[in-house]
Motif scaffolding. Structure first.
Motif, mmCIF file in Angstrom:
data_model
loop_
_atom_site.group_PDB
_atom_site.id
_atom_site.type_symbol
_atom_site.label_atom_id
_atom_site.label_comp_id
_atom_site.label_asym_id
_atom_site.label_seq_id
_atom_site.Cartn_x
_atom_site.Cartn_y
_atom_site.Cartn_z
ATOM 1 N N TYR A 96 36.108 -3.229 24.631
ATOM 2 C CA TYR A 96 37.048 -2.436 23.833
ATOM 3 C C TYR A 96 36.829 -2.411 22.453
ATOM 4 O O TYR A 96 36.719 -1.445 21.645
ATOM 5 C CB TYR A 96 38.546 -2.879 24.000
ATOM 6 N N TYR A 131 36.022 0.973 20.286
ATOM 7 C CA TYR A 131 37.137 1.552 19.414
ATOM 8 C C TYR A 131 37.243 1.417 17.910
ATOM 9 O O TYR A 131 36.845 0.304 17.524
ATOM 10 C CB TYR A 131 38.578 1.293 20.182
ATOM 11 N N ARG A 157 47.587 6.257 20.081
ATOM 12 C CA ARG A 157 47.725 6.860 21.344
ATOM 13 C C ARG A 157 48.902 7.477 22.063
ATOM 14 O O ARG A 157 49.043 8.413 22.813
ATOM 15 C CB ARG A 157 47.337 5.911 22.496
ATOM 16 N N ASP A 187 42.484 3.074 29.266
ATOM 17 C CA ASP A 187 43.111 4.131 28.118
ATOM 18 C C ASP A 187 43.651 5.285 28.890
ATOM 19 O O ASP A 187 44.400 5.876 28.486
ATOM 20 C CB ASP A 187 41.726 4.193 27.397
#
Lengths: 251, 261
Positions: B14, B18, B30, B111
């Motif tokens: 991650y 990201y 998100r 995700d």
């Protein structure tokens, strides 16, 4: 002028893949959606949406290019050269913002070409002289917005993420789809404070030869000039801080 | 928070992909970013066709945004490996390459799942898109199948993206292609016949039709559509596995993988 030409050459070069989608392909995508949605309900006036497609692509390009104008100098390690250069930082950023708005015009022209020749849409420009005048006003307002974005995004490391976040609200707030007059009072007030709202209104007004088109243009220029003066003092301040401390925000 | 192993494979994967490095930033982006996306297309469609069309477009875009999230993350995963020179190291390691990819793929999967569920919640709260009762089991099945087919396609997409020095244009063009040809904003039946055939070969097209049918916005046989979506996913999986194994063999033979790009 030299810097302006260099910038235009650099950003429209097909080897530079960063902004090609926004300039050349995004208008095609939006017009395709409009074309097929038009088939759902036949009696749609598409003129407004051809202009909307052009405005969305122009705004997207200005947001991503001008918004990163200052922070990208940090990424490329050229910021210190700019600070040391005999030209003021304001002149450099303004030139970049101006050139980006001029380049964004390519996507508007392409939108009209796609709309007319691929999708057979009517563009509906009643008077080309007034329309060109309103485009100049729009470019000026977009340049000022670009200049402000370049300053605002100095504060952030996640530039592209935050740019994504303001992309849509600005399109909606500036009256690209729904006229600002129909907004609730608070939103209307916010919208009228954005120079781009008036630039877009000028173009929309000239398309239908509204009696208010010249007043829209005048207000757009005045609002843009106010922001331009504000930006001038802020960039001067940034320059002084950078010379003194060597860092500011994310740069 | 305690459940997250700071140095675990998933957490490190991650952090590598990201730009938003904290859970708070992740949740913020998100929720707000997909919401803006739905509002944009909802406004475009309702100002063009009318507000009665709004739910149809938002549902399409909920599935589309999930697909976009997974595709971008898969592509970034491969791109970062190449940028930092670890792509060849993965191939040289004793763990099978496909297993490494699948383990790293947990992050885009989670995700995508998060975005899909949040999208449906946003749809219910802000756009009044309520699901008829009794359809929850089909909806869960649809989410699993959609994620499967999109991940299979993303694996292929990410492998092909390695052929480009700057994959941004390839990504944006692909996403625009999906936006127009997967029936996100209008039914694929409006497309000319050859394009409709092409659209039906893409992942997502059948999922969107099934999702709209679950929400009673279209009237198709849901299980039939989901069967087709699985089949499409399996086809992409076979092609992706083949492509990854070819890339692996080439890398072992040449000692490098797409280094000159």
């Amino acid at each position: 002028m030299f810097l302006l030409i260099r910038e235009i050459k650099y950003f429209t070069n097909f080897n530079n893949k960063m902004y090609q989608f926004l300039l050349f392909f995004q208008p095609l995508m939006i017009l395709s959606i409009v074309y097929f949605l038009k088939q759902v309900r036949g009696d749609i006036n598409s003129d407004k949406f051809v202009l909307a497609s052009a405005l969305i692509s122009m705004w997207s390009y200005v947001l991503y290019s001008s918004g990163s104008a200052l922070i990208s100098q940090k990424w490329n390690d050229t910021l210190k050269l700019l600070i040391a250069a005999p030209v003021s930082l304001f002149a450099v950023i303004l030139t970049k913002a101006l050139s980006n708005s001029v380049i964004a015009l390519i996507s508007m022209i392409l939108s009209f070409i796609y709309a007319r020749f691929i999708f057979q849409f009517n563009i509906g420009i009643a008077n080309y002289g007034y329309f060109l005048l309103s485009i100049v006003v729009l470019i000026f307002s977009l340049s000022v917005v670009g200049l402000i974005l370049a300053i605002v995004f100095v504060a952030s490391q996640n530039v592209f993420d935050f740019q994504n976040l303001i992309l849509t609200p600005m399109i909606l707030l500036c009256g690209v789809f729904i006229p600002v007059e129909q907004f609730p009072v608070v939103l209307k007030l916010i919208a009228y404070l954005i120079p781009m709202t008036w630039g877009i209104k000028s173009v929309q007004d000239t398309l239908v030869l509204s009696p208010f088109m010249f007043s829209s243009m005048a207000v757009s220029i005045v609002v843009s000039l106010i922001y331009l003066f504000l930006a001038y003092f802020i960039v001067k301040k940034i320059e002084v801080v950078l010379r003194k401390t060597g860092s500011l925000g994310a740069i | 928070m305690i459940l997250i192993n700071k140095y675990g494979f998933t957490n490190l994967s991650y952090k590598a992909i990201y730009s938003f490095q904290t859970i708070r930033l992740f949740i913020f982006f998100r929720i707000v970013d997909p919401f803006m996306h739905y509002v944009f297309f909802a406004t475009l469609a309702s100002s063009l066709v009318g507000s009665d069309y709004l739910k149809y477009v938002v549902i399409g875009n909920i599935a589309y945004y999930t697909c976009q999230t997974i595709m971008i993350n898969y592509m970034n995963m491969f791109r970062m490996e190449r940028r930092y020179g670890t792509l060849e190291l993965n191939i040289a390691s004793p763990t099978p390459t496909l297993l490494i990819i699948l383990r790293k793929g947990i992050v885009p999967l989670l995700d995508g799942l998060f975005v899909f569920i949040v999208g449906l919640i946003i749809g219910a709260i802000l756009f009044d898109i309520t699901m008829p009762s009794g359809n929850l089991d089909i909806l869960l099945l649809l989410i699993i199948i959609t994620l499967f087919s999109v991940i299979c396609f993303s694996l292929l997409f990410a492998s092909v993206s390695l052929l480009f020095s700057n994959a941004n244009l390839f990504l944006n063009l692909s996403m625009a292609f999906f936006q127009v040809f997967c029936g996100v904003n209008f039914s694929v039946t409006l497309l000319p016949e050859p394009l409709e055939i092409l659209a039906r070969m893409l992942p997502l097209t059948h999922s969107i039709e099934a999702l709209r049918s679950i929400y009673n916005l279209e009237n198709y046989e849901v299980y039939h559509l989901l069967g087709k979506e699985i089949l499409i996913g399996v086809c992409y999986l076979i092609v992706s596995v083949f492509l990854v194994s070819v890339m692996e063999k080439l890398a072992r033979k040449n000692g490098a993988l797409l280094k000159n790009i």
